[in-house]
Motif scaffolding. Structure first.
Motif, PDB file in Angstrom:
ATOM      1  N   CYS A  49       0.823  -1.207   0.000  1.00  0.00           N
ATOM      2  CA  CYS A  49       0.000   0.000   0.000  1.00  0.00           C
ATOM      3  C   CYS A  49       0.856   1.255   0.000  1.00  0.00           C
ATOM      4  CB  CYS A  49      -0.932   0.007   1.211  1.00  0.00           C
ATOM      5  SG  CYS A  49      -2.189  -1.289   1.172  1.00  0.00           S
ATOM      6  N   THR A  50       1.962   1.213   0.766  1.00  0.00           N
ATOM      7  CA  THR A  50       2.846   2.380   0.828  1.00  0.00           C
ATOM      8  C   THR A  50       3.494   2.640  -0.522  1.00  0.00           C
ATOM      9  OG1 THR A  50       3.292   1.867   3.148  1.00  0.00           O
ATOM     10  CG2 THR A  50       4.790   3.395   2.048  1.00  0.00           C
ATOM     11  N   ASN A  51       3.987   1.567  -1.175  1.00  0.00           N
ATOM     12  CA  ASN A  51       4.608   1.739  -2.494  1.00  0.00           C
ATOM     13  C   ASN A  51       3.606   2.225  -3.530  1.00  0.00           C
ATOM     14  OD1 ASN A  51       7.068   0.869  -1.506  1.00  0.00           O
ATOM     15  ND2 ASN A  51       6.664  -1.282  -1.991  1.00  0.00           N
ATOM     16  N   ARG A  52       2.383   1.675  -3.462  1.00  0.00           N
ATOM     17  CA  ARG A  52       1.361   2.085  -4.413  1.00  0.00           C
ATOM     18  C   ARG A  52       1.000   3.553  -4.226  1.00  0.00           C
ATOM     19  NH1 ARG A  52      -2.438  -1.027  -2.831  1.00  0.00           N
ATOM     20  NH2 ARG A  52      -1.494  -2.915  -3.662  1.00  0.00           N
ATOM     21  N   ARG A  53       0.894   3.985  -2.975  1.00  0.00           N
ATOM     22  CA  ARG A  53       0.577   5.381  -2.688  1.00  0.00           C
ATOM     23  C   ARG A  53       1.711   6.293  -3.129  1.00  0.00           C
ATOM     24  NH1 ARG A  53       0.129   4.874   2.362  1.00  0.00           N
ATOM     25  NH2 ARG A  53      -2.017   4.118   2.355  1.00  0.00           N
ATOM     26  N   PHE A  54       2.949   5.847  -2.924  1.00  0.00           N
ATOM     27  CA  PHE A  54       4.104   6.660  -3.310  1.00  0.00           C
ATOM     28  C   PHE A  54       4.143   6.868  -4.819  1.00  0.00           C
ATOM     29  CE2 PHE A  54       8.503   6.608  -4.913  1.00  0.00           C
ATOM     30  CZ  PHE A  54       8.948   7.813  -4.389  1.00  0.00           C
ATOM     31  N   TRP A  55       3.941   5.778  -5.586  1.00  0.00           N
ATOM     32  CA  TRP A  55       3.976   5.895  -7.037  1.00  0.00           C
ATOM     33  C   TRP A  55       2.810   6.720  -7.564  1.00  0.00           C
ATOM     34  CZ3 TRP A  55       8.120   5.303  -9.615  1.00  0.00           C
ATOM     35  CH2 TRP A  55       9.096   4.378  -9.221  1.00  0.00           C
ATOM     36  N   LYS A  56       1.649   6.649  -6.896  1.00  0.00           N
ATOM     37  CA  LYS A  56       0.512   7.458  -7.312  1.00  0.00           C
ATOM     38  C   LYS A  56       0.799   8.942  -7.114  1.00  0.00           C
ATOM     39  CE  LYS A  56      -3.567   5.875  -6.463  1.00  0.00           C
ATOM     40  NZ  LYS A  56      -4.825   5.475  -5.761  1.00  0.00           N
ATOM     41  N   ILE A  57       1.360   9.289  -5.946  1.00  0.00           N
ATOM     42  CA  ILE A  57       1.705  10.691  -5.681  1.00  0.00           C
ATOM     43  C   ILE A  57       2.771  11.171  -6.656  1.00  0.00           C
ATOM     44  CG2 ILE A  57       2.732  12.261  -3.977  1.00  0.00           C
ATOM     45  CD1 ILE A  57       1.443  10.542  -1.801  1.00  0.00           C
ATOM     46  N   LEU A  58       3.766  10.304  -6.924  1.00  0.00           N
ATOM     47  CA  LEU A  58       4.842  10.676  -7.838  1.00  0.00           C
ATOM     48  C   LEU A  58       4.322  10.888  -9.255  1.00  0.00           C
ATOM     49  CD1 LEU A  58       7.896  11.125  -8.090  1.00  0.00           C
ATOM     50  CD2 LEU A  58       8.122   8.684  -8.649  1.00  0.00           C
ATOM     51  N   SER A  59       3.434  10.000  -9.707  1.00  0.00           N
ATOM     52  CA  SER A  59       2.904  10.127 -11.062  1.00  0.00           C
ATOM     53  C   SER A  59       2.041  11.379 -11.207  1.00  0.00           C
ATOM     54  CB  SER A  59       2.083   8.887 -11.429  1.00  0.00           C
ATOM     55  OG  SER A  59       0.975   8.748 -10.554  1.00  0.00           O
ATOM     56  N   PHE A  60       1.244  11.680 -10.171  1.00  0.00           N
ATOM     57  CA  PHE A  60       0.430  12.899 -10.211  1.00  0.00           C
ATOM     58  C   PHE A  60       1.307  14.140 -10.241  1.00  0.00           C
ATOM     59  CE2 PHE A  60      -3.370  10.523  -8.566  1.00  0.00           C
ATOM     60  CZ  PHE A  60      -4.211  10.873  -9.616  1.00  0.00           C
TER      61      PHE A  60
END
Length: 466
Positions: A36-47
């Motif tokens: 969940c942490t990695n998924r959230r990090f990549w989502k924030i980074l992509s945005f």
């Protein structure tokens, strides 16, 4: 007394919802936290990266188009030659320039919508066409707007309320001076100003009308026409009225121009006027509205709608968390807020797909067979429907503007009650669904089971058989 009641209500709600909360905690503990942490990090980074790239591309495109417009486009000469020729020629060139810009804007708008397949504002054009008398429409979405009072003309008592706060007087005062100044500036810019005297006058006028003032003047006039034509849009105009009026009353340019016109110009008088007038207005408003405002703040009121509260409590305690609900947009917004259940439609009406889905869900108030309604609702994954007597037996609107009438017209059926119908409307083959389902006939109970009822709402569970 109120505090005690609120505490008891909160305690009851916590005790009822505690098992569900405990169950959620157990499920959350089982999920892998690292994923969940990695998924959230990549989502924030992509945005972040996507937003930065989009912003840079937008700025570069704007700069490129502005440069192209100044140098290379075929109509650039129109803008360069606005100050050559007679007054009528300059007016013609200005109108041609505005027409070309409008056509380009419209062309780009259409092209972008075609490329991205956007249909979010189609119902607005249908609404405007019918509102201003360019032809009647049977479109459900357009009629839904036309029948609401908020989308009618601005009532005259609005000006009385604005006058009571002195806003209207201050706004008209500033607007009239700014409009006159803008007309003088436009006349000097478009007239033949070859001699030195007219050039000096033109410079003096352009000092009095800054670009930001002209920009806000255009906006406040457009917002005014928008609010006069559609009452709901007055929130744009009234807020801009406050900004525009406060700017004018505190602006040294406005007072300088006014004092020069009456031959009382003096730098000290400008300072006195720009500070004393706003202070006097604030003192008057405090004197007039402060007691009433304090009385309103001292009143303690609570939301009281026992039928809605009973419905929300029932949904929380008797339905699964993944249950899907269908009903009116206004009610489902409250269902989502209070229960967190999944909805078939909600009040974000600008999406074309959501408009079509809402129209399909609202067939529960039309003259349709139970088989058709069940098939429509199950296509959206609906588990429960909520019927409201206030919609099924609506009396707030007159005939032709009730929700059931709008659905009948859109479906080509004749409306209920005494009155005229269009000649091409036909009688429906089935009775009204929201009325017949309450009779518990076998054709309805085979697809819908009543699970909750009070004075206002009726909840039915859909069977999963086809």
């Amino acid at each position: 007394m109120y505090i005690r009641q609120r505490k008891e209500i909160k305690t009851t709600e916590v005790s009822e919802d505690f098992p569900a909360q405990e169950e959620n905690v157990k499920l959350e503990n089982k999920l892998p936290s690292e994923g969940c942490t990695n998924r959230r990090f990549w989502k924030i980074l992509s945005f972040t990266i996507g937003g930065t790239v989009a912003l840079c591309i937008g700025l570069l495109t704007s700069v490129y188009l502005a440069t192209l417009h100044e140098n290379d486009l075929w109509f650039s000469n129109i803008k360069k030659n606005l100050k050559t020729g007679s007054f009528c020629n300059r007016i013609g060139k200005l109108l041609l320039h505005l027409f070309v810009v409008f056509c380009l804007t419209l062309f780009l708008n259409i092209i972008i919508k075609k490329i991205l397949n956007l249909k979010s504002d189609e119902h607005i054009f249908k609404f405007l066409k019918a509102k201003f008398g360019f032809g009647a429409t049977r479109d459900f979405d357009a009629n839904l707007y036309l029948c609401e009072e908020a989308f009618g003309l601005l009532p005259l008592n609005t000006f009385e309320r604005l006058s009571a706060t002195l806003l209207l007087y201050a706004y008209i005062f500033v607007l009239s001076i700014t409009v006159i100044t803008a007309l003088v500036v436009a006349f000097h810019n478009l007239s033949d100003s070859t001699n030195q005297q007219s050039l000096s006058k033109m410079k003096k006028c352009t000092v009095d009308l800054k670009p930001e003032t002209a920009y806000n003047l255009i906006h406040t006039i457009l917002f005014g026409f928008l609010a006069l034509s559609t009452m709901r849009m007055k929130y744009l105009w009234t807020s801009h009225m406050c900004v525009f009026a406060s700017f004018g009353l505190c602006s040294p340019e406005i007072w300088e121009l006014l004092l020069k016109l009456v031959h009382l110009y003096n730098p000290k008088r400008i300072c006195i006027m720009r500070y004393s007038v706003p202070v006097l207005i604030l003192l008057y408003l405090c004197y007039k509205f402060w007691p009433g405002m304090m009385d309103e703040l001292s009143e303690l009121r609570e939301f009281y709608d026992p039928d809605t509260v009973e419905l929300m409590n029932w949904i929380n305690s008797h339905t699964p968390r993944k249950a899907v609900f269908a009903g009116s947009m206004q009610l489902l917004a409250g269902v989502k807020l209070c229960t967190g259940r999944t909805l078939t439609n909600h009040p974000h009406y600008e999406d074309s797909g959501l408009r079509e889905r809402t129209k399909a869900v609202y067939q529960i108030y039309a003259k349709r067979s139970p088989v058709e309604v069940h098939a429509l609702l199950r296509s959206f994954g609906t588990d429960y429907i909520i019927l409201e007597d206030s919609i099924c037996y609506e009396r707030r609107h007159g005939r032709g503007c009730r929700l059931r009438d709008l659905l009948d017209i859109a479906n080509g059926h004749m409306m209920d009650g005494p009155g005229e119908n269009d000649p091409d409307l036909k009688p429906a083959d089935h009775p009204r669904f929201c009325e017949e389902i309450k009779r518990n006939l076998p054709s309805y109970t085979a697809h819908f089971t009543k699970v909750f009822q009070n004075k206002t709402f009726h909840v039915y569970k859909l069977s999963r058989n086809k």
